[in-house]
Design a protein around this motif. Structure first.
Motif, PDB file in Angstrom:
ATOM      1  N   VAL A  33     -29.010 -10.490 -55.737  1.00 38.72           N
ATOM      2  CA  VAL A  33     -29.346 -11.667 -54.930  1.00 38.72           C
ATOM      3  C   VAL A  33     -30.854 -11.783 -54.779  1.00 38.72           C
ATOM      4  O   VAL A  33     -31.428 -12.873 -54.891  1.00 38.72           O
ATOM      5  N   ALA A  34     -31.520 -10.674 -54.530  1.00 41.59           N
ATOM      6  CA  ALA A  34     -32.976 -10.694 -54.390  1.00 41.59           C
ATOM      7  C   ALA A  34     -33.659 -11.119 -55.693  1.00 41.59           C
ATOM      8  O   ALA A  34     -34.642 -11.866 -55.671  1.00 41.59           O
ATOM      9  N   ALA A  35     -33.132 -10.691 -56.833  1.00 46.80           N
ATOM     10  CA  ALA A  35     -33.716 -11.071 -58.126  1.00 46.80           C
ATOM     11  C   ALA A  35     -33.552 -12.567 -58.369  1.00 46.80           C
ATOM     12  O   ALA A  35     -34.490 -13.237 -58.834  1.00 46.80           O
ATOM     13  N   VAL A  36     -32.396 -13.117 -58.055  1.00 46.49           N
ATOM     14  CA  VAL A  36     -32.177 -14.559 -58.222  1.00 46.49           C
ATOM     15  C   VAL A  36     -33.104 -15.348 -57.285  1.00 46.49           C
ATOM     16  O   VAL A  36     -33.732 -16.334 -57.688  1.00 46.49           O
TER      17      VAL A  36
ATOM     18  N   ALA B 286     -36.622 -15.316 -58.635  1.00 45.09           N
ATOM     19  CA  ALA B 286     -36.782 -16.208 -59.786  1.00 45.09           C
ATOM     20  C   ALA B 286     -36.908 -17.661 -59.325  1.00 45.09           C
ATOM     21  O   ALA B 286     -37.749 -18.406 -59.835  1.00 45.09           O
ATOM     22  N   VAL B 287     -36.114 -18.062 -58.349  1.00 42.47           N
ATOM     23  CA  VAL B 287     -36.197 -19.436 -57.827  1.00 42.47           C
ATOM     24  C   VAL B 287     -37.550 -19.673 -57.166  1.00 42.47           C
ATOM     25  O   VAL B 287     -38.186 -20.711 -57.380  1.00 42.47           O
ATOM     26  N   ILE B 288     -38.032 -18.731 -56.401  1.00 41.24           N
ATOM     27  CA  ILE B 288     -39.331 -18.875 -55.727  1.00 41.24           C
ATOM     28  C   ILE B 288     -40.458 -18.955 -56.756  1.00 41.24           C
ATOM     29  O   ILE B 288     -41.371 -19.777 -56.641  1.00 41.24           O
ATOM     30  N   ILE B 289     -40.412 -18.134 -57.785  1.00 41.65           N
ATOM     31  CA  ILE B 289     -41.452 -18.150 -58.824  1.00 41.65           C
ATOM     32  C   ILE B 289     -41.440 -19.476 -59.577  1.00 41.65           C
ATOM     33  O   ILE B 289     -42.499 -20.066 -59.822  1.00 41.65           O
TER      34      ILE B 289
ATOM     35  N   THR C  76     -40.388 -22.412 -58.474  1.00 45.07           N
ATOM     36  CA  THR C  76     -40.871 -23.439 -57.552  1.00 45.07           C
ATOM     37  C   THR C  76     -42.383 -23.368 -57.411  1.00 45.07           C
ATOM     38  O   THR C  76     -43.070 -24.402 -57.441  1.00 45.07           O
ATOM     39  N   ALA C  77     -42.916 -22.175 -57.266  1.00 43.82           N
ATOM     40  CA  ALA C  77     -44.362 -22.012 -57.134  1.00 43.82           C
ATOM     41  C   ALA C  77     -45.082 -22.481 -58.397  1.00 43.82           C
ATOM     42  O   ALA C  77     -46.134 -23.128 -58.320  1.00 43.82           O
ATOM     43  N   GLU C  78     -44.533 -22.192 -59.559  1.00 42.03           N
ATOM     44  CA  GLU C  78     -45.148 -22.622 -60.816  1.00 42.03           C
ATOM     45  C   GLU C  78     -45.143 -24.141 -60.930  1.00 42.03           C
ATOM     46  O   GLU C  78     -46.137 -24.751 -61.323  1.00 42.03           O
ATOM     47  N   LYS C  79     -44.031 -24.776 -60.581  1.00 41.16           N
ATOM     48  CA  LYS C  79     -43.942 -26.242 -60.628  1.00 41.16           C
ATOM     49  C   LYS C  79     -44.936 -26.868 -59.645  1.00 41.16           C
ATOM     50  O   LYS C  79     -45.626 -27.842 -59.985  1.00 41.16           O
ATOM     51  N   LEU C  80     -45.050 -26.340 -58.452  1.00 38.99           N
ATOM     52  CA  LEU C  80     -46.005 -26.857 -57.470  1.00 38.99           C
ATOM     53  C   LEU C  80     -47.443 -26.698 -57.960  1.00 38.99           C
ATOM     54  O   LEU C  80     -48.272 -27.578 -57.772  1.00 38.99           O
ATOM     55  N   GLN C  81     -47.734 -25.569 -58.602  1.00 42.35           N
ATOM     56  CA  GLN C  81     -49.081 -25.353 -59.125  1.00 42.35           C
ATOM     57  C   GLN C  81     -49.402 -26.353 -60.224  1.00 42.35           C
ATOM     58  O   GLN C  81     -50.502 -26.900 -60.276  1.00 42.35           O
ATOM     59  N   GLN C  82     -48.448 -26.635 -61.109  1.00 39.83           N
ATOM     60  CA  GLN C  82     -48.676 -27.608 -62.183  1.00 39.83           C
ATOM     61  C   GLN C  82     -48.903 -29.003 -61.615  1.00 39.83           C
ATOM     62  O   GLN C  82     -49.794 -29.730 -62.061  1.00 39.83           O
ATOM     63  N   ASN C  83     -48.111 -29.392 -60.609  1.00 40.30           N
ATOM     64  CA  ASN C  83     -48.289 -30.704 -59.981  1.00 40.30           C
ATOM     65  C   ASN C  83     -49.644 -30.794 -59.292  1.00 40.30           C
ATOM     66  O   ASN C  83     -50.319 -31.826 -59.368  1.00 40.30           O
TER      67      ASN C  83
END
Length: 176
Positions: free
Chosen positions: A30-33, A36-39, A41-48
């Motif tokens: 659960v922690a790994a999933v 992965a979701v947090i990473i 989301t953070a990458e998409k926000l950084q690109q935007n």
């Protein structure tokens, strides 16, 4: 007589250990999933944010700053402009001026305005506007007269400048 105990005792200690191990492995999955979701989301926000920052820098730097203006004897608008800090050089053919006055509007292209380098005593026309230098920008309106004139100066593929002019119809009067 001999007592024999034939009942079997159940060993529950091993079962509790296996259950704890299953719960521990489930928590790790659960922690790994979640990580992965947090990473993602953070990458998409950084690109935007990067795209927005690049667009904002382009819009805010390559535009004109209007310092002053007046009306000349021919009812043309003489504007004293500079490129905003950080701008790149602009060809005068990339500049379009839009004037809105009441219900009338003008779109003035590079054929109807000329840049003059303010430092040029001969008034030689400039084909390129360079950052840091001041320019006298002459706009010849087709439909606008005295009154409030809204002006947009657009640089093709870059930023725009918005300015409200108060035109009195008298030569030499400030319009900004």
């Amino acid at each position: 007589m001999e007592n024999k105990n034939n009942s079997q005792k159940e060993d529950t200690v091993a079962a509790i250990g296996i259950g704890a191990m299953i719960v521990f492995i489930a928590l790790i999955l659960v922690a790994a999933v979640a990580a992965a979701v947090i990473i993602q989301t953070a990458e998409k926000l950084q690109q935007n944010a990067q795209k927005t920052g690049d667009d904002t820098a382009k819009q805010s730097t390559s535009r004109f700053m209007v310092n002053a203006g007046s009306e000349d004897a021919a009812n043309d608008y003489m504007l004293f402009v500079k490129l905003a800090p950080g701008s790149t050089a602009v060809a005068d053919t990339d500049v379009v001026v839009q004037l809105y006055c009441g219900t009338q509007s003008d779109t003035v292209d590079s054929n109807n305005h000329v840049f003059y380098d303010m430092d040029d005593v001969n008034g030689a026309a400039q084909a390129t506007v360079s950052p840091g230098a001041g320019y006298a920008f002459v706009v010849t309106p087709n439909n606008c007269g005295a009154g409030t004139v809204t002006m947009w100066i657009h640089i093709e593929g870059s930023g725009s400048t918005y300015q409200v002019l108060e035109v009195s119809g008298t030569a030499g009067q400030p319009i900004i």
